[in-house]
Design an enzyme around this catalytic site. Structure first.
Site, PDB file in Angstrom:
ATOM      1  N   LYS A  29       0.846  -1.232   0.288  1.00 58.80           N
ATOM      2  CA  LYS A  29      -0.313   0.436   0.034  1.00 58.80           C
ATOM      3  C   LYS A  29       0.734   1.595   0.124  1.00 58.80           C
ATOM      4  O   LYS A  29       2.188   1.425   0.237  1.00 58.80           O
ATOM      5  CB  LYS A  29      -0.898  -0.319   1.570  1.00 58.80           C
ATOM      6  CG  LYS A  29      -1.884  -1.352   1.611  1.00 58.80           C
ATOM      7  CD  LYS A  29      -2.638  -1.214   2.726  1.00 58.80           C
ATOM      8  CE  LYS A  29      -3.651  -2.924   2.577  1.00 58.80           C
ATOM      9  NZ  LYS A  29      -4.445  -2.700   3.350  1.00 58.80           N
ATOM     10  N   TYR A  69     -12.603  -3.506  -3.326  1.00 59.42           N
ATOM     11  CA  TYR A  69     -12.824  -2.784  -2.136  1.00 59.42           C
ATOM     12  C   TYR A  69     -14.228  -3.143  -2.368  1.00 59.42           C
ATOM     13  O   TYR A  69     -14.641  -2.491  -1.298  1.00 59.42           O
ATOM     14  CB  TYR A  69     -12.671  -2.201  -1.224  1.00 59.42           C
ATOM     15  CG  TYR A  69     -10.603  -2.589  -0.849  1.00 59.42           C
ATOM     16  CD1 TYR A  69     -10.698  -3.622  -0.231  1.00 59.42           C
ATOM     17  CD2 TYR A  69      -9.975  -1.647  -0.854  1.00 59.42           C
ATOM     18  CE1 TYR A  69      -9.166  -3.107   0.309  1.00 59.42           C
ATOM     19  CE2 TYR A  69      -8.220  -1.550  -0.848  1.00 59.42           C
ATOM     20  CZ  TYR A  69      -8.294  -2.461   0.402  1.00 59.42           C
ATOM     21  OH  TYR A  69      -6.888  -3.148   0.676  1.00 59.42           O
ATOM     22  N   ASN A 132      -2.088  -0.460   7.019  1.00 57.86           N
ATOM     23  CA  ASN A 132      -1.578  -1.438   7.595  1.00 57.86           C
ATOM     24  C   ASN A 132      -0.889  -1.651   6.649  1.00 57.86           C
ATOM     25  O   ASN A 132      -0.822  -3.076   6.553  1.00 57.86           O
ATOM     26  CB  ASN A 132      -3.108  -2.369   8.119  1.00 57.86           C
ATOM     27  CG  ASN A 132      -4.049  -2.207   6.793  1.00 57.86           C
ATOM     28  OD1 ASN A 132      -3.394  -1.926   6.157  1.00 57.86           O
ATOM     29  ND2 ASN A 132      -5.180  -3.433   7.482  1.00 57.86           N
ATOM     30  N   HIS A 135      -1.488  -5.699   1.192  1.00 58.94           N
ATOM     31  CA  HIS A 135      -2.862  -6.749   0.949  1.00 58.94           C
ATOM     32  C   HIS A 135      -2.419  -7.709   0.559  1.00 58.94           C
ATOM     33  O   HIS A 135      -1.980  -7.247   0.362  1.00 58.94           O
ATOM     34  CB  HIS A 135      -3.552  -5.000   0.131  1.00 58.94           C
ATOM     35  CG  HIS A 135      -4.756  -7.102  -0.681  1.00 58.94           C
ATOM     36  ND1 HIS A 135      -6.161  -6.674   0.671  1.00 58.94           N
ATOM     37  CD2 HIS A 135      -5.408  -6.934  -1.452  1.00 58.94           C
ATOM     38  CE1 HIS A 135      -6.400  -7.282  -0.102  1.00 58.94           C
ATOM     39  NE2 HIS A 135      -6.465  -7.981  -1.331  1.00 58.94           N
ATOM     40  N   GLU A 146      -9.113 -11.098  -8.067  1.00 60.76           N
ATOM     41  CA  GLU A 146      -8.126  -9.647  -7.869  1.00 60.76           C
ATOM     42  C   GLU A 146      -7.383 -10.454  -8.448  1.00 60.76           C
ATOM     43  O   GLU A 146      -6.527  -8.977  -9.251  1.00 60.76           O
ATOM     44  CB  GLU A 146      -7.172  -9.813  -6.065  1.00 60.76           C
ATOM     45  CG  GLU A 146      -8.748  -9.784  -5.223  1.00 60.76           C
ATOM     46  CD  GLU A 146      -8.452  -9.955  -3.747  1.00 60.76           C
ATOM     47  OE1 GLU A 146      -8.871  -8.560  -2.888  1.00 60.76           O
ATOM     48  OE2 GLU A 146      -7.099  -9.328  -3.292  1.00 60.76           O
TER      49      GLU A 146
HETATM   50  P1  ADP Z   1      -8.083  -7.315   5.307  1.00 63.83           P
HETATM   51  O1  ADP Z   1      -7.159  -6.146   4.655  1.00 63.83           O
HETATM   52  O2  ADP Z   1      -7.191  -7.793   6.583  1.00 63.83           O
HETATM   53  O3  ADP Z   1      -8.496  -8.519   4.231  1.00 63.83           O
HETATM   54  P2  ADP Z   1     -10.684  -6.185   5.193  1.00 63.83           P
HETATM   55  O4  ADP Z   1     -11.027  -6.357   3.881  1.00 63.83           O
HETATM   56  O5  ADP Z   1     -11.500  -6.094   6.428  1.00 63.83           O
HETATM   57  O6  ADP Z   1      -9.368  -6.520   5.791  1.00 63.83           O
HETATM   58  O7  ADP Z   1     -10.430  -4.566   5.236  1.00 63.83           O
HETATM   59  C1  ADP Z   1      -9.358  -4.140   4.278  1.00 63.83           C
HETATM   60  C2  ADP Z   1      -8.693  -2.863   4.421  1.00 63.83           C
HETATM   61  O8  ADP Z   1      -9.823  -1.833   5.038  1.00 63.83           O
HETATM   62  C3  ADP Z   1      -7.765  -3.292   5.757  1.00 63.83           C
HETATM   63  O9  ADP Z   1      -6.683  -4.213   5.353  1.00 63.83           O
HETATM   64  C4  ADP Z   1      -7.535  -1.712   6.170  1.00 63.83           C
HETATM   65  O10 ADP Z   1      -6.600  -0.756   5.229  1.00 63.83           O
HETATM   66  C5  ADP Z   1      -9.186  -0.463   5.762  1.00 63.83           C
HETATM   67  N1  ADP Z   1      -9.799  -1.403   6.635  1.00 63.83           N
HETATM   68  C6  ADP Z   1     -10.530  -1.986   7.711  1.00 63.83           C
HETATM   69  N2  ADP Z   1     -10.969  -2.153   8.524  1.00 63.83           N
HETATM   70  C7  ADP Z   1     -10.794  -0.564   9.170  1.00 63.83           C
HETATM   71  C8  ADP Z   1     -11.340   0.301   9.909  1.00 63.83           C
HETATM   72  N3  ADP Z   1     -11.579   0.085  11.115  1.00 63.83           N
HETATM   73  N4  ADP Z   1     -10.513   1.792   9.526  1.00 63.83           N
HETATM   74  C9  ADP Z   1      -9.752   2.256   8.715  1.00 63.83           C
HETATM   75  N5  ADP Z   1      -9.867   1.100   7.767  1.00 63.83           N
HETATM   76  C10 ADP Z   1     -10.014   0.323   8.021  1.00 63.83           C
END
Ligand code: ADP
Length: 169
Positions: A29, A69, A132, A135, A146
């Site tokens: 990211k 997303y 974070n 991905h 994807e």
């Molecule tokens: P992952 O990426 O671990 O599969 P998700 O699909 O639930 O998790 O979410 C996609 C992305 O959305 C996360 O990696 C993060 O960047 C963002 N995200 C998820 N939850 C939150 C939140 N509560 N606040 C801000 N960003 C979030």
């Protein structure tokens, strides 16, 4: 037969019958790029023994990210997520290997860095859920979708690492 059943369940354990050819979609990211962590993160997947199949360095459009997303479009953090992901370059990648989808999720850690163990990518390099770092596809099926969204077929490179027989029996 009994043998066939055993074989099928073995295949299932190794990722929907994909075996060593299972693929996942990983994407560094914009925070990883800005913070100079590209090499450190990619190194972890390389060192594990997985095979890099495709990689690019791009600024993704909001439209592409909205598709990526799509399942989160009703979440309140969605607009912020799209803004963050389109704010700088990303490094989309395809990696291949036995159990690569689940193992890469383990290498990444939890969605929330605060819940991620030291030793995981998110545990080592990030603090906040909205920044974070990387991905990773959550299933073999999602990975296929994807990969097709981010790469053309001809961008997936067909090669065999010289180390193959030292990684797989
Ligand atoms: P992952 O990426 O671990 O599969 P998700 O699909 O639930 O998790 O979410 C996609 C992305 O959305 C996360 O990696 C993060 O960047 C963002 N995200 C998820 N939850 C939150 C939140 N509560 N606040 C801000 N960003 C979030």
């Amino acid at each position: 037969t009994c043998l066939q059943t055993a074989y099928n369940s073995l295949l299932k354990m190794s990722g929907d019958g994909e075996g060593n050819k299972e693929r996942t979609f990983l994407m560094l990211k914009p925070d990883a790029v800005h913070r100079g962590l590209i090499a450190d993160i990619i190194k972890r997947f390389e060192q594990k023994g997985f095979k890099l199949v495709a990689m690019k360095f791009v600024k993704a459009s909001e439209e592409l990210l909205q598709k990526h997303y799509e399942e989160l479009k009703d979440k309140k953090f969605f607009p912020g997520l799209i803004k963050y992901m389109s704010s700088g370059p990303v490094v989309p990648m395809v990696w291949e290997g036995l159990g690569v989808v689940k193992t890469c999720r383990d290498i990444l850690g939890e969605t929330d860095p605060a819940k991620s163990k030291p030793g995981s990518v998110r545990g080592d390099f990030s603090i906040h859920i909205g920044r974070n770092i990387c991905h990773g596809s959550d299933s073999v099926k999602t990975a296929k979708t994807e990969i097709a969204l981010w790469f053309k077929d001809e961008e997936l490179v067909d090669w065999e690492p010289a180390t193959y027989s030292w990684v797989y029996e």
